[in-house]
Motif scaffolding. Structure first.
Motif, PDB file in Angstrom:
ATOM      1  N   LEU A  68      55.807  15.856  62.688  1.00 41.45           N
ATOM      2  CA  LEU A  68      54.912  16.199  63.792  1.00 41.45           C
ATOM      3  C   LEU A  68      53.923  15.069  64.057  1.00 41.45           C
ATOM      4  N   PRO A  69      53.654  14.764  65.319  1.00 45.35           N
ATOM      5  CA  PRO A  69      52.513  13.881  65.582  1.00 45.35           C
ATOM      6  C   PRO A  69      51.222  14.690  65.386  1.00 45.35           C
ATOM      7  N   PRO A  70      50.101  14.024  65.088  1.00 47.10           N
ATOM      8  CA  PRO A  70      48.870  14.746  64.781  1.00 47.10           C
ATOM      9  C   PRO A  70      48.468  15.748  65.867  1.00 47.10           C
ATOM     10  N   GLN A  71      48.626  15.354  67.127  1.00 46.55           N
ATOM     11  CA  GLN A  71      48.157  16.227  68.211  1.00 46.55           C
ATOM     12  C   GLN A  71      48.953  17.512  68.312  1.00 46.55           C
ATOM     13  N   ASN A  72      50.134  17.573  67.700  1.00 42.60           N
ATOM     14  CA  ASN A  72      50.927  18.796  67.705  1.00 42.60           C
ATOM     15  C   ASN A  72      50.784  19.587  66.406  1.00 42.60           C
TER      16      ASN A  72
ATOM     17  N   LEU B 132      47.004   3.829  62.084  1.00 43.77           N
ATOM     18  CA  LEU B 132      47.521   4.805  63.034  1.00 43.77           C
ATOM     19  C   LEU B 132      48.389   5.814  62.293  1.00 43.77           C
ATOM     20  N   ALA B 133      48.334   7.059  62.747  1.00 41.23           N
ATOM     21  CA  ALA B 133      49.211   8.064  62.171  1.00 41.23           C
ATOM     22  C   ALA B 133      50.656   7.688  62.508  1.00 41.23           C
ATOM     23  N   GLN B 134      51.525   7.788  61.523  1.00 47.49           N
ATOM     24  CA  GLN B 134      52.921   7.389  61.710  1.00 47.49           C
ATOM     25  C   GLN B 134      53.821   8.617  61.714  1.00 47.49           C
ATOM     26  N   GLN B 135      54.868   8.568  62.532  1.00 50.16           N
ATOM     27  CA  GLN B 135      55.899   9.596  62.462  1.00 50.16           C
ATOM     28  C   GLN B 135      57.138   8.985  61.827  1.00 50.16           C
ATOM     29  N   ARG B 136      57.867   9.799  61.041  1.00 49.76           N
ATOM     30  CA  ARG B 136      59.119   9.290  60.482  1.00 49.76           C
ATOM     31  C   ARG B 136      60.226  10.313  60.726  1.00 49.76           C
ATOM     32  N   PRO B 137      61.483   9.849  60.768  1.00 52.20           N
ATOM     33  CA  PRO B 137      62.586  10.773  61.023  1.00 52.20           C
ATOM     34  C   PRO B 137      62.776  11.758  59.873  1.00 52.20           C
ATOM     35  N   LEU B 138      63.256  12.947  60.175  1.00 51.40           N
ATOM     36  CA  LEU B 138      63.471  13.973  59.155  1.00 51.40           C
ATOM     37  C   LEU B 138      64.964  14.303  59.065  1.00 51.40           C
ATOM     38  N   GLU B 139      65.353  14.819  57.902  1.00 50.33           N
ATOM     39  CA  GLU B 139      66.717  15.321  57.757  1.00 50.33           C
ATOM     40  C   GLU B 139      66.683  16.833  57.878  1.00 50.33           C
ATOM     41  N   PHE B 140      67.619  17.370  58.655  1.00 51.60           N
ATOM     42  CA  PHE B 140      67.573  18.808  58.914  1.00 51.60           C
ATOM     43  C   PHE B 140      68.946  19.290  59.340  1.00 51.60           C
ATOM     44  N   THR B 141      69.127  20.620  59.303  1.00 55.42           N
ATOM     45  CA  THR B 141      70.352  21.212  59.845  1.00 55.42           C
ATOM     46  C   THR B 141      70.013  21.875  61.171  1.00 55.42           C
ATOM     47  N   ASN B 142      71.047  22.137  61.981  1.00 58.09           N
ATOM     48  CA  ASN B 142      70.835  22.844  63.234  1.00 58.09           C
ATOM     49  C   ASN B 142      71.085  24.317  63.029  1.00 58.09           C
ATOM     50  N   ASN B 143      70.192  25.138  63.504  1.00 59.08           N
ATOM     51  CA  ASN B 143      70.425  26.568  63.421  1.00 59.08           C
ATOM     52  C   ASN B 143      70.484  27.111  64.839  1.00 59.08           C
ATOM     53  N   SER B 144      71.658  26.914  65.448  1.00 57.19           N
ATOM     54  CA  SER B 144      71.758  27.193  66.879  1.00 57.19           C
ATOM     55  C   SER B 144      71.604  28.671  67.201  1.00 57.19           C
ATOM     56  N   SER B 145      71.847  29.559  66.221  1.00 54.06           N
ATOM     57  CA  SER B 145      71.755  30.981  66.531  1.00 54.06           C
ATOM     58  C   SER B 145      70.322  31.374  66.890  1.00 54.06           C
TER      59      SER B 145
ATOM     60  N   ASP C  16      43.216  14.811  75.592  1.00 49.29           N
ATOM     61  CA  ASP C  16      42.312  14.331  74.537  1.00 49.29           C
ATOM     62  C   ASP C  16      42.999  14.202  73.171  1.00 49.29           C
ATOM     63  N   PRO C  17      43.727  15.261  72.699  1.00 49.70           N
ATOM     64  CA  PRO C  17      44.252  15.187  71.331  1.00 49.70           C
ATOM     65  C   PRO C  17      45.119  13.957  71.055  1.00 49.70           C
ATOM     66  N   VAL C  18      45.978  13.571  71.992  1.00 54.87           N
ATOM     67  CA  VAL C  18      46.867  12.437  71.722  1.00 54.87           C
ATOM     68  C   VAL C  18      46.060  11.172  71.457  1.00 54.87           C
ATOM     69  N   GLU C  19      44.904  11.060  72.121  1.00 56.16           N
ATOM     70  CA  GLU C  19      44.070   9.885  71.942  1.00 56.16           C
ATOM     71  C   GLU C  19      43.174  10.029  70.693  1.00 56.16           C
ATOM     72  N   GLU C  20      42.509  11.173  70.581  1.00 56.60           N
ATOM     73  CA  GLU C  20      41.509  11.353  69.531  1.00 56.60           C
ATOM     74  C   GLU C  20      42.120  11.569  68.151  1.00 56.60           C
ATOM     75  N   ALA C  21      43.395  11.983  68.102  1.00 57.52           N
ATOM     76  CA  ALA C  21      44.008  12.301  66.809  1.00 57.52           C
ATOM     77  C   ALA C  21      44.885  11.175  66.297  1.00 57.52           C
ATOM     78  N   LYS C  22      44.871  10.021  66.970  1.00 56.22           N
ATOM     79  CA  LYS C  22      45.884   9.034  66.605  1.00 56.22           C
ATOM     80  C   LYS C  22      45.655   8.402  65.231  1.00 56.22           C
ATOM     81  N   HIS C  23      44.456   8.552  64.699  1.00 51.78           N
ATOM     82  CA  HIS C  23      44.210   8.033  63.346  1.00 51.78           C
ATOM     83  C   HIS C  23      44.206   9.147  62.294  1.00 51.78           C
ATOM     84  N   PHE C  24      44.526  10.373  62.708  1.00 53.37           N
ATOM     85  CA  PHE C  24      44.421  11.529  61.819  1.00 53.37           C
ATOM     86  C   PHE C  24      45.326  11.348  60.588  1.00 53.37           C
TER      87      PHE C  24
END
Lengths: 222, 334
Positions: free
Chosen positions: B230-234, B59-72, B100-108
């Protein structure tokens, strides 16, 4: 082609049971999807889900209504004809629900937008035309209306052969680039028209029906 | 009176299959020659085929990212819930239905990945999978996303400005446009294999921007959303986000960015030129031929009774880009 030697009959209780089940499933299904839509449990966009489900079921029920008379002929049995009005009226109910979902939940009662969309967007104009025709048929579906209209009743109700392609055209036009599902729907329309070709030829030519495989003088009008 | 259950067969411990072996049974069966039979049966129908094959594709895996906030750059509008933004997708490579994408892309599979930047540049470059996350400081920006179908969402993207990447490639002065291309991999993308699944689009999906649009600080290359990759479908692992244009401009799963001197072809414009233009700026006064663009339904929470229809803003509310289009007739260049 006849499947049975003897016309198949239902008892009154069986007829009432089937009708009750149609009521139960149609109204039950409508209540369930509207309830799930209201509590936001019908997918990410409940409005689109309601539009799709009500629209699709309006078409399925319309097709089912049209297939009852050929089924009656093939069995043979007069019984399927007992359910034509019921299914036809429910097709209208789902189409009306589809329209109301569009007005109330999609456009959210912006009346000027509803008016301009119906006039300016051809696919909505086509869908609206089909709905108005269905309304006319549903409104004259009572026995009293049938008696009052006499011969004109059948003429009016032949509009169902126009409503089906209009509905499918409305569906096709609403797609962005999907080819398969409209193709399937059009194949169903063609199949229905093929099965009912005798009735259609009669309507178009304005002549009495001559069922294929029978001689003219043996023809019995229904 | 209930009878005490008495097993008809009694196992001793040494007769019971070891748990580790049980969990590994599919692989073991294969290693015992079963694989030969199944391969013979399934042929190349790997993708849609036999359940044990399917289960083994990771299965495609998501992992947390490190980032800054750019509220402007971020909007204060209510965010669309992650569960909706990741299950309601237009990504025709994985089917035309929104679900469809969430289902069909889960192994992407997105790692390894190669993103090439070339064309009219002095320094063509290629980013590998890890480079997408390490080369630039990642920042989070909540943007409005307005789909051409008249619905909208608010999504917290994580990414970097496309301009940073283009500057690194050092464009030639003759470069005027930027062309983007999605991965072409029919084995992983059923819509590319079968035109009935993919909506008759001539794949790979292509998009384009004018160079000044691409260099605008709002234009983002996104590698994540809602704090994770990003998850694959996005559009994993990297996608474009141009918040003042209709969603179809924000091309997904990009493998190539090419600088050019001519306006590049774009997928929806090829498919229906009278409905989708090259610019595709969000514009309430230019209707889609089949529906009004004057208002939109904002997808957040709440059921069908929620009054979520709101007026659509010119440039989706990002009016700072208006200067890019001064002296242009936006009803002609829609």
């Amino acid at each position: 082609m006849k499947l049975l030697n003897k016309p198949w009959r239902l008892s009154k209780i069986q007829r009432v049971t089937i009708k009750s089940l149609v009521h139960l499933f149609s109204l039950g299904y409508l209540s369930i999807i509207f309830y799930l839509g209201i509590i936001d449990n019908l997918g990410p966009d409940p409005v689109q889900a309601l539009l799709d489900k009500t629209g699709n079921w309006a078409i399925y029920l319309l097709v089912a209504t049209l297939l009852l008379s050929p089924i009656a002929k093939v069995l043979p049995s007069p019984e399927p004809l007992q359910f034509r009005r019921l299914l036809g009226v429910y097709s209208f109910v789902f189409a009306l629900a589809h329209f109301l979902v569009y007005c109330a939940f999609e456009i959210q009662l912006d009346m000027s937008l509803i008016g301009s969309e119906i006039i300016e967007r051809p696919y909505i104009t086509v869908g609206m035309t089909a709905l108005v025709l269905l309304l006319a048929l549903a409104a004259t579906s009572f026995n009293k209306a049938k008696r009052m209209l006499g011969r004109r009743w059948q003429k009016l109700h032949n509009a169902v052969y126009l409503i089906l392609p209009l509905t499918v055209l409305h569906y096709t036009w609403a797609q962005k680039s999907d080819l398969l599902s409209p193709a399937i729907y059009w194949m169903i329309v063609i199949a229905v028209f093929y099965i009912k070709r005798d009735a259609l030829i009669k309507i178009i030519m304005g002549k009495k029906i001559v069922p294929s495989g029978r001689k003219k003088r043996q023809a019995i009008s229904p | 009176m209930s009878k005490r259950f008495k097993p008809s067969v009694v196992f001793k411990d040494n007769q019971v299959t070891d748990e580790a072996v049980y969990h590994d049974r599919r692989r073991l069966l294969k290693s015992m020659g079963f694989v030969g039979a199944s391969a013979l049966l399934s042929g190349n129908a790997y993708g849609q085929g036999w359940f044990w094959e399917r289960e083994e594709k990771p299965l495609a895996q998501q992992r947390p990212l490190e980032f800054t906030n750019n509220s402007s750059f971020s909007t204060n509008d209510t965010l669309t819930p992650e569960s909706k933004a990741t299950t309601y997708n237009n990504f025709y490579e994985f089917g035309m239905g929104k679900d469809d994408p969430v289902e069909e892309a889960k192994h992407f599979q997105t790692d390894p990945w190669q993103l090439r930047i070339d064309g009219l540049v002095n320094k063509p470059l290629t980013l590998g999978y890890d480079d997408l996350f390490n080369q630039f400081q990642l920042e989070e920006r909540a943007y409005r996303l307005r789909c051409v179908e008249a619905w909208s969402m608010v999504i917290p993207w994580i990414g970097f400005e496309l301009g940073q990447l283009i500057r690194q490639a050092d464009p030639l002065s003759s470069a005027k446009y930027v062309a983007f291309e999605t991965l072409y991999d029919p084995d992983q993308m059923p819509g590319q294999k079968n035109r009935f699944i993919g909506g008759g689009i001539d794949y790979p999906y292509v998009e384009g921007l004018r160079l000044d649009e691409a260099m605008h600080p709002l234009t983002l290359l996104s590698v994540g959303m809602y704090g994770k990759t990003l998850p694959p479908q996005n559009g994993a692992p990297i996608r474009l986000v141009v918040p003042w244009k209709y969603g179809f401009k924000s091309i997904k799963s990009i493998v190539r960015i090419r600088l050019t001197d001519k306006q590049p072809p774009t997928t929806w414009n090829i498919l229906a030129p009278n409905e989708y233009g090259f610019y595709a700026n969000v514009n309430p006064s230019v209707a889609h031929p089949r529906w009004s663009q004057a208002s939109e339904r904002r997808i957040t929470t709440g059921g069908v009774l929620n009054r979520n229809r709101i007026p659509t803003q010119p440039f989706n509310g990002y009016t700072e880009v208006a200067s890019l289009y001064s002296n242009m007739d936006l009803t002609r260049f829609y």
